[in-house]
Design an enzyme around this catalytic site. Structure first.
Site, PDB file in Angstrom:
ATOM      1  N   HIS A  60      40.553  43.302  44.035  1.00 18.20           N
ATOM      2  CA  HIS A  60      41.331  42.138  44.450  1.00 18.20           C
ATOM      3  C   HIS A  60      41.208  41.065  43.378  1.00 18.20           C
ATOM      4  O   HIS A  60      40.113  40.607  43.063  1.00 18.20           O
ATOM      5  CB  HIS A  60      40.827  41.596  45.786  1.00 18.20           C
ATOM      6  CG  HIS A  60      41.644  40.449  46.304  1.00 18.20           C
ATOM      7  ND1 HIS A  60      42.819  40.626  47.008  1.00 18.20           N
ATOM      8  CD2 HIS A  60      41.463  39.106  46.209  1.00 18.20           C
ATOM      9  CE1 HIS A  60      43.327  39.451  47.332  1.00 18.20           C
ATOM     10  NE2 HIS A  60      42.522  38.511  46.853  1.00 18.20           N
ATOM     11  N   CYS A  61      42.327  40.678  42.793  1.00 17.73           N
ATOM     12  CA  CYS A  61      42.349  39.635  41.770  1.00 17.73           C
ATOM     13  C   CYS A  61      42.393  38.273  42.465  1.00 17.73           C
ATOM     14  O   CYS A  61      43.447  37.868  42.975  1.00 17.73           O
ATOM     15  CB  CYS A  61      43.566  39.806  40.855  1.00 17.73           C
ATOM     16  SG  CYS A  61      43.681  38.534  39.573  1.00 17.73           S
ATOM     17  N   ARG A  62      41.279  37.582  42.492  1.00 19.55           N
ATOM     18  CA  ARG A  62      41.210  36.319  43.224  1.00 19.55           C
ATOM     19  C   ARG A  62      41.949  35.190  42.511  1.00 19.55           C
ATOM     20  O   ARG A  62      42.411  34.249  43.157  1.00 19.55           O
ATOM     21  CB  ARG A  62      39.751  35.930  43.463  1.00 19.55           C
ATOM     22  CG  ARG A  62      39.016  36.949  44.327  1.00 19.55           C
ATOM     23  CD  ARG A  62      37.793  36.369  44.999  1.00 19.55           C
ATOM     24  NE  ARG A  62      37.214  37.333  45.922  1.00 19.55           N
ATOM     25  CZ  ARG A  62      37.597  37.501  47.173  1.00 19.55           C
ATOM     26  NH1 ARG A  62      38.596  36.758  47.650  1.00 19.55           N
ATOM     27  NH2 ARG A  62      37.016  38.388  47.953  1.00 19.55           N
TER      28      ARG A  62
END
Length: 284
Positions: free
Chosen positions: A123-125
Site C-alpha cells: 500500500h503506497c501511503r
C-alpha cells in the site's frame, strides 16, 4: 461476519493524511521554484538553445510524472468489478472473510483500502492506494520520473542556495542543510532562506528515496516477485527476465518508461498466473 467489501467505506481520514501532506509538500516545492525563478537569482545562465532544451526536458518530465500519476490513481487494482464467482478454484485460491469472497493467488487484503488487491505488492501511503496488478507499471514509471523531476528541481534551485551558503561559514552551511527547522526556530535564517533550504533538502532526499525504490522494485520485476513474496523467499512465478518484464509491463516493456500513454496491454488478467512449469522452464 463482517460486511462485504462492496458495502464498506473507503479508507478513513487518518489514512488520507499522508496524501494531504504529499500534496501540500508538492505545492510548497512549486511555489518555491516559482519564487526563485521569478523573484530570486533565477535559473542558471544558459545559451538560448540550451535553455530551450531545458524547458523541453522539464515539460517532458512533468508530463510523464503527471501522466503516470493519473494512470496509477485511476487504475483500480482491487477485486471490485472482477467476476470471481464460478471460476474453477485451484491451488493458491483462498477465502477472505473481510471481503466475503474467494480470492485468486497472489491477492492480499489491504486494511487501508478495505478490499483484496489482485497481485498485491504493498500500500503506497503517499498516494493513498495499493500497488497491484493493474497499476504496477505506472507505479514503476512514476518512481523513475519523480526522481528525475526532483533532481531537476534541485539543479534549478542550486544557484540560489549556493549564493546563500557562500556568504556564511562552513558550520552555518552544515547546520542549514541538516537542521533547517532549528535554524529557523533560533532566528538564524529568514523564512525565505529556510524555505529554500527545506525544499532543496527534501527534493534531494525524495529523489534518493524514489531511486532506491526503483532499484528495489526493479529487482522484484526481474525476479517476478511481489514484496510479500520477496520477504518470504518465494520464487513460484519467476518465468525468467524476459517473461517477467512482459508479464508486468506488456510486450512494449522497453518503451513504456518513456511515455505513459503508450499501449502495452498486459498478457494476464491478475487472476491466473503462469509458473515456470507452464512455460517450460522446469524439466524433469
Amino acid at each position: 461476519m463482517g460486511e462485504p467489501w462492496a458495502a464498506r467505506g473507503t479508507e478513513g481520514a487518518p489514512a488520507r493524511m499522508p496524501v494531504v501532506f504529499t500534496a501540500l509538500w508538492a505545492a510548497v516545492v512549486v511555489l518555491e521554484l516559482t519564487y526563485v525563478m521569478v523573484l530570486g537569482p533565477g535559473p542558471p545562465p544558459l545559451e538560448p538553445l540550451a535553455r530551450a532544451l531545458q524547458l523541453a526536458l522539464a515539460a517532458y518530465q512533468l508530463l510523464n510524472l503527471l501522466g503516470n500519476m493519473g494512470l496509477f490513481l485511476r487504475s483500480d487494482p482491487s477485486i471490485r468489478g472482477v467476476m470471481l464467482a464460478g471460476r474453477g478454484l485451484g491451488q493458491g485460491w483462498a477465502y477472505c472473510y473481510q471481503c466475503q469472497s474467494q480470492v485468486p493467488p497472489r491477492s492480499g487484503h489491504c486494511s487501508a483500502c478495505r478490499v483484496c488487491i489482485l497481485r498485491r505488492d504493498h500500500h503506497c501511503r503517499l498516494l493513498g492506494r495499493c500497488v497491484g496488478f493493474h497499476n504496477y507499471r505506472p507505479f514503476l514509471c512514476l518512481l523513475l520520473h519523480a526522481a528525475g523531476v526532483l533532481l531537476h528541481i534541485s539543479v534549478l534551485l542550486s544557484p540560489a542556495l549556493s549564493a546563500l551558503l557562500q556568504a556564511h561559514s562552513a558550520l552555518y552551511t552544515v547546520a542549514l542543510l541538516l537542521l533547517p527547522w532549528l535554524m529557523l526556530l533560533t532566528g538564524k535564517v529568514s523564512l525565505a532562506q529556510f524555505a529554500l533550504a527545506f525544499v532543496v533538502d527534501t527534493c534531494v532526499a525524495g529523489a534518493l528515496l524514489c531511486g532506491a525504490g526503483l532499484l528495489f522494485h526493479g529487482m522484484l520485476l526481474l525476479r517476478g516477485q511481489t514484496t510479500w513474496e520477496w520477504a518470504r523467499g518465494q520464487h513460484s512465478y519467476d518465468l525468467g527476465m524476459s517473461h517477467n518484464l512482459q508479464a508486468a509491463l506488456g510486450p512494449r516493456w522497453a518503451l513504456v518508461w518513456f511515455w505513459p500513454f503508450l499501449a502495452s496491454p498486459l498478457p494476464g488478467d491478475g487472476i491466473t498466473f503462469q509458473t515456470p512449469t507452464d512455460v517450460g522452464l522446469v524439466t524433469s
